[in-house]
Write a protein that holds these residues in place. Structure first.
Motif, PDB file in Angstrom:
ATOM      1  N   ALA A   1     -27.990 -26.206  -8.042  1.00 47.76           N
ATOM      2  CA  ALA A   1     -27.945 -25.661  -6.701  1.00 47.76           C
ATOM      3  C   ALA A   1     -27.908 -26.705  -5.843  1.00 47.76           C
ATOM      4  O   ALA A   1     -27.391 -26.474  -4.812  1.00 47.76           O
ATOM      5  CB  ALA A   1     -29.477 -24.703  -6.933  1.00 47.76           C
TER       6      ALA A   1
ATOM      7  N   PRO B   1     -19.875 -22.056   2.161  1.00 48.68           N
ATOM      8  CA  PRO B   1     -19.479 -20.759   1.906  1.00 48.68           C
ATOM      9  C   PRO B   1     -20.894 -20.219   1.371  1.00 48.68           C
ATOM     10  O   PRO B   1     -22.136 -20.806   0.878  1.00 48.68           O
ATOM     11  CB  PRO B   1     -19.208 -21.087   1.182  1.00 48.68           C
TER      12      PRO B   1
ATOM     13  N   ALA C   1     -23.784 -22.209  -1.638  1.00 54.48           N
ATOM     14  CA  ALA C   1     -23.255 -23.680  -1.050  1.00 54.48           C
ATOM     15  C   ALA C   1     -25.086 -24.368  -1.926  1.00 54.48           C
ATOM     16  O   ALA C   1     -24.837 -25.741  -2.131  1.00 54.48           O
ATOM     17  CB  ALA C   1     -22.466 -23.998  -0.281  1.00 54.48           C
TER      18      ALA C   1
ATOM     19  N   LYS D   1     -27.676 -24.446   0.319  1.00 46.53           N
ATOM     20  CA  LYS D   1     -28.177 -24.532   1.820  1.00 46.53           C
ATOM     21  C   LYS D   1     -29.801 -23.881   1.972  1.00 46.53           C
ATOM     22  O   LYS D   1     -30.475 -25.236   2.319  1.00 46.53           O
ATOM     23  CB  LYS D   1     -27.246 -24.026   3.212  1.00 46.53           C
TER      24      LYS D   1
ATOM     25  N   GLN E   1     -35.175 -16.398   6.638  1.00 47.59           N
ATOM     26  CA  GLN E   1     -34.739 -16.452   6.878  1.00 47.59           C
ATOM     27  C   GLN E   1     -34.852 -14.153   7.545  1.00 47.59           C
ATOM     28  O   GLN E   1     -34.762 -13.970   8.166  1.00 47.59           O
ATOM     29  CB  GLN E   1     -33.612 -15.820   5.938  1.00 47.59           C
TER      30      GLN E   1
HETATM   31  P1  ATP Z   1     -26.417 -18.528   1.253  1.00 46.85           P
HETATM   32  O1  ATP Z   1     -25.949 -18.665   2.516  1.00 46.85           O
HETATM   33  O2  ATP Z   1     -25.841 -16.889   0.269  1.00 46.85           O
HETATM   34  O3  ATP Z   1     -27.704 -17.581   1.833  1.00 46.85           O
HETATM   35  P2  ATP Z   1     -27.210 -20.894   0.496  1.00 46.85           P
HETATM   36  O4  ATP Z   1     -25.941 -21.287   0.146  1.00 46.85           O
HETATM   37  O5  ATP Z   1     -28.126 -20.985   1.406  1.00 46.85           O
HETATM   38  O6  ATP Z   1     -26.063 -19.219   0.315  1.00 46.85           O
HETATM   39  P3  ATP Z   1     -28.884 -21.184  -1.972  1.00 46.85           P
HETATM   40  O7  ATP Z   1     -29.136 -19.328  -1.691  1.00 46.85           O
HETATM   41  O8  ATP Z   1     -29.531 -21.802  -1.902  1.00 46.85           O
HETATM   42  O9  ATP Z   1     -27.356 -20.710  -1.600  1.00 46.85           O
HETATM   43  O10 ATP Z   1     -28.187 -20.944  -3.548  1.00 46.85           O
HETATM   44  C1  ATP Z   1     -27.911 -21.718  -4.401  1.00 46.85           C
HETATM   45  C2  ATP Z   1     -27.617 -21.508  -5.504  1.00 46.85           C
HETATM   46  O11 ATP Z   1     -28.794 -21.745  -6.479  1.00 46.85           O
HETATM   47  C3  ATP Z   1     -26.561 -20.621  -5.643  1.00 46.85           C
HETATM   48  O12 ATP Z   1     -26.372 -20.725  -7.132  1.00 46.85           O
HETATM   49  C4  ATP Z   1     -27.855 -19.546  -5.824  1.00 46.85           C
HETATM   50  O13 ATP Z   1     -27.748 -18.215  -7.333  1.00 46.85           O
HETATM   51  C5  ATP Z   1     -28.906 -20.395  -6.730  1.00 46.85           C
HETATM   52  N1  ATP Z   1     -30.139 -20.706  -7.106  1.00 46.85           N
HETATM   53  C6  ATP Z   1     -30.753 -20.229  -5.838  1.00 46.85           C
HETATM   54  N2  ATP Z   1     -32.584 -20.283  -5.999  1.00 46.85           N
HETATM   55  C7  ATP Z   1     -32.433 -19.673  -7.174  1.00 46.85           C
HETATM   56  C8  ATP Z   1     -33.995 -19.990  -7.993  1.00 46.85           C
HETATM   57  N3  ATP Z   1     -35.219 -19.456  -7.099  1.00 46.85           N
HETATM   58  N4  ATP Z   1     -33.530 -19.715  -9.002  1.00 46.85           N
HETATM   59  C9  ATP Z   1     -32.214 -19.042  -9.858  1.00 46.85           C
HETATM   60  N5  ATP Z   1     -30.944 -19.592  -8.886  1.00 46.85           N
HETATM   61  C10 ATP Z   1     -31.003 -20.091  -7.508  1.00 46.85           C
END
Ligand code: ATP
Length: 242
Positions: A16, A35, A38, A40, A83
């Motif tokens: 992640a 995106p 990503a 974040k 959030q």
């Molecule tokens: P968004 O803008 O959609 O909120 P983001 O950039 O914040 O996305 P994250 O939520 O950090 O992205 O997720 C990054 C990756 O890690 C994704 O593939 C997500 O599915 C995975 N992921 C996040 N949390 C977990 C978890 N607790 N267990 C397994 N995978 C996770």
């Protein structure tokens, strides 16, 4: 002031956050964009220690914080929003702001009773955010936007030096967006360092001194809003994600 070095967070085989290094400079507004998926929010969670990183270091004002408990980090001046609003049931806005701050560890002991000093402080913050009129309303009756402002008020109770805002403009209408941009700018001008995760490009472009762009767990670009907007790797990452 905030330094993230080689940060990694793996969920099984999912990387992640993968070897991310960036800084949020004192007195500046830094945005973390990218995106969906990503990494974040995961990076944010590791920086605020809502989550334990797999590897890497986080430093605040020259002190390593990635092994500290979240309330210790709050005590050092780093606070974050989520959030989803952390509204506590059956409490007024004023009670919510004070109770959330207590739970965050602003006080070492959870003490539901509100002192006169806490009430004064919370009312001052509600005034700063222009929401004293809802101080005694039930927190669960608030609009989505009012909940966002209530959460921001709770965050400010800990007298932070740096605030991490997780999608402050997520789901808000245009007039509230302007209000939120105004508040973030005012807080920054009052000396707060800000790190924002946000999808709203209007907010990012207008507010940020520096933008860090993530894609698939890695940092792919960093610079002023104008620089990252013109970066082909950033355009590719966004277009590739649609
Ligand atoms: P968004 O803008 O959609 O909120 P983001 O950039 O914040 O996305 P994250 O939520 O950090 O992205 O997720 C990054 C990756 O890690 C994704 O593939 C997500 O599915 C995975 N992921 C996040 N949390 C977990 C978890 N607790 N267990 C397994 N995978 C996770």
């Amino acid at each position: 002031m905030l330094e993230v070095k080689g940060l990694c967070k793996y969920f099984g085989g999912i990387r992640a956050v993968d070897d991310c290094t960036f800084t949020a400079e004192e007195g500046q507004i830094t945005a973390l964009i990218g995106p969906n998926g990503a990494g974040k929010t995961t990076a944010f969670n590791c920086v605020s220690r809502t989550m334990m990183p797999t590897r890497g270091e986080v430093w605040l004002d020259g002190r390593r914080i990635d092994r500290l408990r979240p309330h210790k980090i709050t005590g050092m001046g780093l606070s974050r929003t989520f959030q989803i609003s952390r509204n506590l049931a059956d409490m007024t806005v004023l009670e919510n702001v004070i109770a959330q701050a207590q739970v965050r560890g602003w006080r070492d002991l959870f003490r539901p009773a509100m002192s006169a000093a806490e009430i004064d402080k919370a009312m001052g913050i509600l005034d700063f955010l222009g929401i004293t009129r809802i101080a005694h309303e039930d927190g669960s009756n608030l609009s989505y936007g009012q909940k966002k402002l209530m959460d921001l008020a709770a965050l400010l109770m800990s007298d932070p030096k740096i605030i991490l805002l997780d999608e402050p403009a997520g789901g808000v209408n245009l007039s509230l967006l302007e209000e939120i941009i105004g508040h973030i700018r005012k807080l920054n001008e009052a000396g707060l360092t800000v790190l924002i995760v946000e999808h709203n490009m209007d907010l990012i472009m207008r507010l940020s001194h520096k933008v860090v762009v993530m894609a698939q767990g890695a940092i792919i670009a960093e610079g002023t809003p104008e620089e990252v907007r013109a970066d082909p790797a950033v355009l590719d990452a966004y277009l590739g994600s649609t």
